[in-house]
Design a protein around this motif. Sequence first.
Motif, PDB file in Angstrom:
ATOM      1  N   PHE A   1     -53.295 -24.965  -8.810  1.00 35.12           N
ATOM      2  CA  PHE A   1     -52.334 -24.410  -9.763  1.00 35.12           C
ATOM      3  C   PHE A   1     -51.812 -23.079  -9.225  1.00 35.12           C
ATOM      4  O   PHE A   1     -52.547 -22.091  -9.180  1.00 35.12           O
TER       5      PHE A   1
ATOM      6  N   THR B   1     -40.034 -33.108  -6.122  1.00 33.27           N
ATOM      7  CA  THR B   1     -39.425 -32.652  -7.377  1.00 33.27           C
ATOM      8  C   THR B   1     -38.172 -33.484  -7.612  1.00 33.27           C
ATOM      9  O   THR B   1     -37.776 -34.298  -6.774  1.00 33.27           O
TER      10      THR B   1
ATOM     11  N   PHE C   1     -49.146 -27.379  -7.864  1.00 29.71           N
ATOM     12  CA  PHE C   1     -48.159 -27.191  -8.923  1.00 29.71           C
ATOM     13  C   PHE C   1     -47.475 -25.836  -8.741  1.00 29.71           C
ATOM     14  O   PHE C   1     -48.129 -24.785  -8.767  1.00 29.71           O
TER      15      PHE C   1
ATOM     16  N   MET D   1     -52.322 -32.459 -16.413  1.00 25.53           N
ATOM     17  CA  MET D   1     -52.146 -32.067 -15.013  1.00 25.53           C
ATOM     18  C   MET D   1     -53.471 -32.189 -14.260  1.00 25.53           C
ATOM     19  O   MET D   1     -53.524 -32.698 -13.143  1.00 25.53           O
TER      20      MET D   1
ATOM     21  N   THR E   1     -45.225 -29.930  -6.212  1.00 24.18           N
ATOM     22  CA  THR E   1     -44.358 -30.388  -7.284  1.00 24.18           C
ATOM     23  C   THR E   1     -44.222 -29.305  -8.332  1.00 24.18           C
ATOM     24  O   THR E   1     -44.909 -28.278  -8.278  1.00 24.18           O
ATOM     25  N   VAL E   2     -43.339 -29.530  -9.287  1.00 27.83           N
ATOM     26  CA  VAL E   2     -43.202 -28.619 -10.434  1.00 27.83           C
ATOM     27  C   VAL E   2     -43.706 -29.341 -11.671  1.00 27.83           C
ATOM     28  O   VAL E   2     -44.771 -29.033 -12.196  1.00 27.83           O
ATOM     29  N   ASP E   3     -42.971 -30.334 -12.118  1.00 33.65           N
ATOM     30  CA  ASP E   3     -43.389 -31.105 -13.290  1.00 33.65           C
ATOM     31  C   ASP E   3     -43.402 -32.606 -13.050  1.00 33.65           C
ATOM     32  O   ASP E   3     -43.913 -33.357 -13.871  1.00 33.65           O
TER      33      ASP E   3
ATOM     34  N   ALA F   1     -46.798 -34.159 -13.002  1.00 34.20           N
ATOM     35  CA  ALA F   1     -47.755 -33.509 -13.905  1.00 34.20           C
ATOM     36  C   ALA F   1     -48.400 -34.496 -14.863  1.00 34.20           C
ATOM     37  O   ALA F   1     -49.570 -34.358 -15.224  1.00 34.20           O
TER      38      ALA F   1
ATOM     39  N   ARG G   1     -49.168 -21.959 -10.780  1.00 30.94           N
ATOM     40  CA  ARG G   1     -48.398 -21.660 -11.990  1.00 30.94           C
ATOM     41  C   ARG G   1     -49.350 -21.654 -13.164  1.00 30.94           C
ATOM     42  O   ARG G   1     -50.368 -22.357 -13.171  1.00 30.94           O
TER      43      ARG G   1
END
Length: 636
Positions: A258, A216, A187, A271, A240-242, A245, A260
């Motif tokens: 993680f 993404t 993430f 997540m 990925t970002v979101d 998730a 982030r």
Amino acid sequence: MKMCSWSNILLPGLCALTLPSNHFQRVHRSPSTPSRYPERLIVDECHRSIYGKWRAVLEYFDAHMVGLTATPVAQTFGFFHENLVSQYTYRQAVADGVNVDFDVMRIRTAVGEQGGSIPANVPVRIVDLHTRRERYELLDTNLDYSADAIGRTVMNPSQIRTVIQRFHDDWPQYFPNRQHVPKTLIFAKTDQHADEIVEIVREIFGGDSKFCAKITYRAENPEQLISDFRTEGAFRIAVTVDMIATGTDIKPLECVMFLRGVSSATYFEQMKGRGARTIDPDAFQRVTPGARAKEKFLLVDPVGVTDHPLVDARPLQPASQRQVSLEKLLNKAASQGINVEEAAALGSRLASLNQQITPDEQAELAELAGGETITEIAQGLERATDDETQEQAFQSGGEPAQRQLVLDAVRTLAEHPELRARILTIRRKYDMPYDEHTLDRVMSVEARLLGTNAPQQTVEDWRKYMDDNADEIVALGVAFSDPTRAPSDVYKSLKRLASKIESPPYQWTPEILWRAYQRLGIAQGNGGRKGVPELMAILRYELGLDSNLRPYRSVVEENLRNWLARQEQDGIRFTIDQVWWIDKIAVTLANRLYVTPDDLDGVPFSERGGTDGYIREFGDDRAEQLLDELNRTLPA
């Protein structure tokens, strides 16, 4: 509504909440009039679908309303009047074989903890986030940034490289005898951050675009990439970002990293859940050749998400029990000397074993167990060691009731030695011994945490709690100082307090509080699991009864030395066997604050005859008086 009527739709971590049909009266009808309106509403993902315009829609109907969610928030409980009718916890899901357990790999780096600084008058590469064009500029002043800024407002490739390199070096120790990197989801904070991570992953692992890719909304054909990540053996790491998730299952996934932070406990659980899904061994082996079965997943934490007080990052198997062999746990079950933590570890081991063995082996073990499957035994152990179940047993029957829960759960294992022997034989067929990576070396650099305010905030919030509950805290202080107060009463009061603060909104444990004091340089000592005795030590320190905050065991050990010295001065000499009993009583006191005569019939005292052996050693006239004296002297 019967709770069992919903059991077939409950998913791991899922809660079902309900409102009565007469709560809303938007539509009225007589019993004789056929209704076009529903009599029951089922609201999926109700942690978010009860808000805004949807709330008005839901409230329009006069019907039973059932909400389903894996991640309820405070507003959800408020909407449903706290009427929780059914829940299915993560621990239960692991015991049932629906989810897999997990390990945590906590990586701390200097920049990841403290941030960094770009000096002035040095050429700095700057990337335009819209055009991705690069330019170089000189900064007029130093640019100081926090760890949270990395990937958002400043990029530090060295921090990313350090973390990825450590993951590259250490993952084989969590997944021994593997030829392929476990499928891993990373993430990132932003799309640009994801690009940097992909580039560094490919560099360190020596992979290409088929090995690691970004998924993404800006990626080309992200839905196809998700499908490929599920099914293609060559695609090992996705960033990925979101997008992945929540709501996207990648069942072969075994590592979740993680890079982030996550401020929402609800979002974190979703997540984290990407790695929890089970998968058929044959399907798993098609995408991860050389692997037998998905037994667990690894949560890789370089940013401290598992340190957050709202995060539930507690595996079914306690960390303190992971080095205890399965054979030792089974022997303890057989001798009825097993405790709650060990029983939880045994349940996790059996659930993991059940994922690996063949259907024929499962049937064989069930036959040896008199018809009870390994899954059912693991489920029973999970129920017996659940915190809420243990607390209810304590309230109804004290510690004997808690212990009886565990003994009942291991009864099948205890009564069938051939079952225990066969479990070990099968386990050795699948188990590959290896040197487990020692995370303590990395996590021991506690000074790196002093740059954050999390420990300070925890201690401040805890002190505010004590002020807000002054009557309860002062009463405990009085009990600590009252020599006539029964130690068992003090222990029960502390257990109730520990249970209370472990629940939302606080979610503190004695270990979390102790670590906060330790990181601020207040608490002394390190290592070892912290429990109710350390909670008492913290309270005594805050109430001014002790000038130093140190592990409770060290207090007991010091008091024991002083007591023995006084005995010697008074001309009292103890034999080697008598010293053995006194030492074991001291160890038990360090863990539980008191020892009862009944405790002397349990482990470790049972190996020397239990209560009868103790009385033989000290005599009828001295035995009871000595135990009472140790109970009152050593914990002081």
